[in-house]
Each structure stands twice: as C-alpha cells, then as structure tokens.
Scaffold this active site. Structure first.
Site, short mmCIF file in Angstrom:
data_model
loop_
_atom_site.label_atom_id
_atom_site.label_comp_id
_atom_site.label_asym_id
_atom_site.label_seq_id
_atom_site.Cartn_x
_atom_site.Cartn_y
_atom_site.Cartn_z
N HIS A 135 0.68 -1.33 -0.16
CA HIS A 135 0.07 0.16 0.02
C HIS A 135 0.99 1.40 -0.11
CE1 HIS A 135 -3.84 2.01 0.16
NE2 HIS A 135 -4.44 1.00 0.50
N SER A 136 2.07 1.40 0.41
CA SER A 136 2.95 2.44 0.27
C SER A 136 3.34 2.74 -1.00
CB SER A 136 4.23 2.03 1.00
OG SER A 136 4.96 0.78 0.38
#
Length: 480
Positions: A135-136
């Site tokens: 998700h980064s």
C-alpha cells in the site's frame, strides 16, 4: 542490481510500512479469456516497470524510494495448475491460493509488487489475475489510474480506457442561494461555518476518545487482538449498478448514501441472525424476531480521498509534481456510527445513511487526521505515527471503501475484463468491505478473517436482499 535517484516517502506510505503494519493492496481481475503470460510480460515491460513507484525499492530506514532496475519476470508468477485435479472446484482453488499469499510477505529487496496469473475457470471468468502491491506504493485511486493506463476499451481497442469522469467537490452553497441578497448569504455563511467548527470539534474529541479508550461493542464481526497475524480470505459478489442508480435518483441522494444504507441494513440483518443462532445454541432462543442486544456501538472506518480533484485523471497528470490529483497515498479516514437495528421500512436505512453522510461531509475530520499524522511522523517518528493511525482502527469494527471504476467494459491486450474486485490485507479488522463500480455492475469485495467470519456469502446475500427490499419499497410507493 543498480540504483538511481532517491525520493522521499510520503507520510501515509511511511505508516503503511512501519513495524507492526504491513498493509498490501490487492486487485482481483476476472477475464473472459485465458491469460497469455507473454502478453502480460510485454505490457508490463512497456508500462508498469517504467513507473517510478513500481521500479523503486525502499531504503533501509523506509524513508526514501530508491530507483532500481526491474526484472519483470521476477514479478509475474504463473503457477502450475493441474486442471483435472481441480475439476469443478476452480473458485475454491483460487480462494485458497490467494489466502496463502496473504501470509507471504513481498520481497523488500525488489519493487513491492507482483502479479499471479491463474488460468482457472470459475462461474464468472475463464481466468483470474491477482495483482498484489504494497500500500505504500499508492492508494486505490492511484492504482486504478495505472490500471487504466494499461487497458483499452473493449468496444474500441484503439482507445485507452479513460472512461471515468473527472469530478470536483460539491459546492457548500446552492446555486439558488447564491442569487439571493448579501444578507441571506452572510447568514448562511456564518451558520455553515459555526456548524463546520462544531462538527469538527465533536469529531476530533471522539477520535481522541477512540485513540485512548473508546472501543466498539464486541460483536460476531469484531476482530480479536491477533487478527493481523491471521490469514485472510477474499469473497466478492456482483450486483446491479442500475438498481443502485434508480434508488439514488428516487431518494435524491448520492451513490455513496445508497451503498452505506445497504451496508448498514445488511450488517444489521447479519448480526441479528448471528445473535439468534447463539441464543439457540445457549437454549435461550425466544420467539422475538429481534435478537440484537441494546446499545451496540458499531463504527465503520471510511476512507476519504483528500485530493481536490476527486475523479480519475490520466496517469501522466497524476505523476506531475504538485498536481491536484497526484499519485500517492492522499487519503484519510472518517468514522461512521452505524445504527445496528431492524427496521420494518427498508428506506429508513437510506434516510439514516443520507443524514449521517451529510453530517460527516461538513467536517474537517479527515483532513485534520492526515495533518496530525504528518506532524506526529515528523516530530516523534514513524512508529508513533503508525500507532496513532492503527489505534482507532483497532477500536472500530470494520472498514468500508468505495471506488468509482470504468463506465464501460475494458480489455487488457485483447483480454476482456469480466470484473474487478479491489481489496487489501494486513489490517486490524476481521472484515473489510470494498465497493467498486464497473460498467453496469457494482462489485462487493470482502476481505475477512475466516477464524471470525465463516459465512461471508451471507453478508453479500444480505446486501443483495437489502437492495431488492429498498427497490421494492420504492416501487410500492410509486416512486420508481
């Protein structure tokens, strides 16, 4: 492996890859034809591998992106599949395969994404692609913009699939009020500002209480302390977007209002059935239809896009520095208090949802949460910011995210897409609900902990039945 330029990691990206939080986004795509791996590899070499986030690794301290060379073959996995052994159990094989992946972390020595090609037939598709990215790398809006840059319209293979409208946020003052005199406009502005400040103050006090001590009621949907370490499973259901639009227009509300009304109704019915089953097991089942205990505190974390342009933009526009629709993790959370209870009139759920969403839109809660996390990250470090992000999530029950998708069918290099089901794992909830529109469909996508929820299909059944009940009620009243 060679390394190039370095770029700072955004605040939310730092949070998502902090110790104790390892949040991954997944996109499950069903295709109407078998997938040709060579075509996928060729497309990735031309598009995704050249993207800054998908061709970078994290520095040792997680504070910077370091550009590196990408060997696309390392990121595309095509497992051996014995079709005879699987037989008619294609969906079960896919479900088990994806669940195992939730326990296998992404390799941090290379860019944090991979694609799994499963040429297994299910009731809805001839093959399934499972796209996993940390998700980064970016939020749902960013990842879908990247997907659109790699696909074309099925109806016109020469046209890129840019069939998603660009939208602006709604004005707080109606057009009719703008035409009134300065005195009425001033009264409205003062009243609106006071309400905004009041709502924001209440929301921030509730957030502080949630961080410190305020927890949701323990229900059959509430996760335990070990939920993050448990494997997750995924389940999806396709319902009619046209029916949702009919209700939206008849009730003079937004698609979001309808979806949250349906979700509130379905979770109420699901929990009522679960409590009824428990009473029956305990030998205390009464004849009353309502088995829900009184005073259930049930809050939903809802993702909010913080970009000023809330629609989708071409990928090139998102990559421009200081763009209003920039790439990255530019979202926050608000917490919605669901009223868990049975209603004789299904439209009551819609009215409650509309009122709740109107109240939450008139607050700076989401923007302030993002700002506070940035300050805490800068002053106290990533660990403190991650705890500030995760604590209120742990103390609520579930999370709901709604993303607008392509308005018409898309294809990936000659592979027509049957459905798109986004989701994620690594969170502190036993249930995550993602909703995404695609052509004339609305896809309900669940990520769940099987040790807590053994019957996700019943949640989707309840959502489907709630939609039908709302439509039927409107028809009976002559509103459709």
């Amino acid at each position: 492996m060679t390394y190039g330029e370095e770029e700072p990691v955004s605040p939310m990206a730092r949070v998502f890859q902090s110790p104790g939080i390892d949040l991954c986004a997944v996109t499950i795509m069903g295709f109407k034809t078998k997938i040709n791996p060579d075509v996928v590899l060729d497309a990735l070499k031309q598009n995704v591998s050249k993207h800054p986030r998908f061709s970078s690794i994290l520095s040792d301290n997680g504070a910077k992106w370091i550009e590196t060379e990408v060997n696309v073959e390392d990121h595309v996995i095509v497992p051996y599949i014995d079709a005879e052994e699987i037989g008619e159990g294609g969906q079960s094989f896919i479900d088990d395969y994806m669940s195992r992946l939730t326990m296998i972390p992404l390799d941090r020595s290379r860019p944090l994404w991979d694609i799994h090609i499963l040429n297994v037939k299910t009731s809805e598709a001839e093959a399934v692609g499972f796209i996993r990215s940390h998700h980064s790398l970016g939020d749902g809006m960013s990842l879908i913009s990247l997907m659109l840059a790699c696909t074309h319209k099925t109806s016109d293979p020469d046209m890129f699939s840019n069939a998603i409208p660009s939208m602006k946020r709604r004005a707080t003052m109606s057009h009719s009020l703008k035409t009134k005199g300065w005195f009425l406009r001033s009264i409205f502005t003062i009243g609106s500002t006071m309400r905004l400040l009041w709502n924001t103050t209440i929301d921030m006090l509730l957030l502080l209480a949630t961080v410190l001590f305020l927890k949701d009621t323990k229900t059959p949907l509430k996760a335990g302390a070990d939920v993050r370490s448990n494997p997750k499973r995924f389940y999806h259901r396709i319902i009619s977007l046209d029916d949702i639009k009919l209700i939206k227009n008849a009730m003079n509300m937004t698609i979001n209002d309808v979806l949250f009304g349906i979700t509130q109704a379905s979770l109420s019915h699901y929990l009522n059935r679960q409590y009824g089953t428990k009473k029956e097991e305990d030998g205390a089942l009464t004849s009353y239809r309502n088995n829900l205990p009184d005073g259930i505190r049930f809050r939903v974390a809802c993702t909010v896009n913080l970009r000023s342009d809330i629609g989708f933009k071409p990928l090139a526009d998102m990559m421009v520095k200081d763009s209003k629709c920039r790439w990255g993790n530019y979202f926050s959370f608000i917490f919605l208090p669901f009223t868990i209870g049975l209603q004789t009139d299904p439209l009551v759920y819609l009215k409650m949802s509309k009122s709740m969403m109107a109240r939450k839109k008139h607050s700076y809660h989401a923007a302030l949460v993002y700002f506070i996390i940035k300050i805490v990250l800068k002053v106290f470090g990533a660990k403190a910011a991650a705890e500030l992000f995760d604590r209120p999530v742990r103390n609520t029950t579930t999370c709901v995210s709604n993303v607008i998708g392509p308005m018409e069918e898309i294809s990936f290099r000659g592979h027509p897409v049957s459905y798109i089901a986004p989701s994620s794992y690594g969170h502190s909830h036993a249930l995550l609900i993602h909703l995404m529109s695609y052509a004339d469909k609305m896809i309900i996508s669940l990520a769940y902990d099987p040790t807590v929820i053994s019957d996700p299909h019943k949640i989707c059944d309840d959502m489907e039945e709630s939609l039908k009940a709302m439509k039927a009620s409107l028809c009976e009243r002559g509103l459709l």
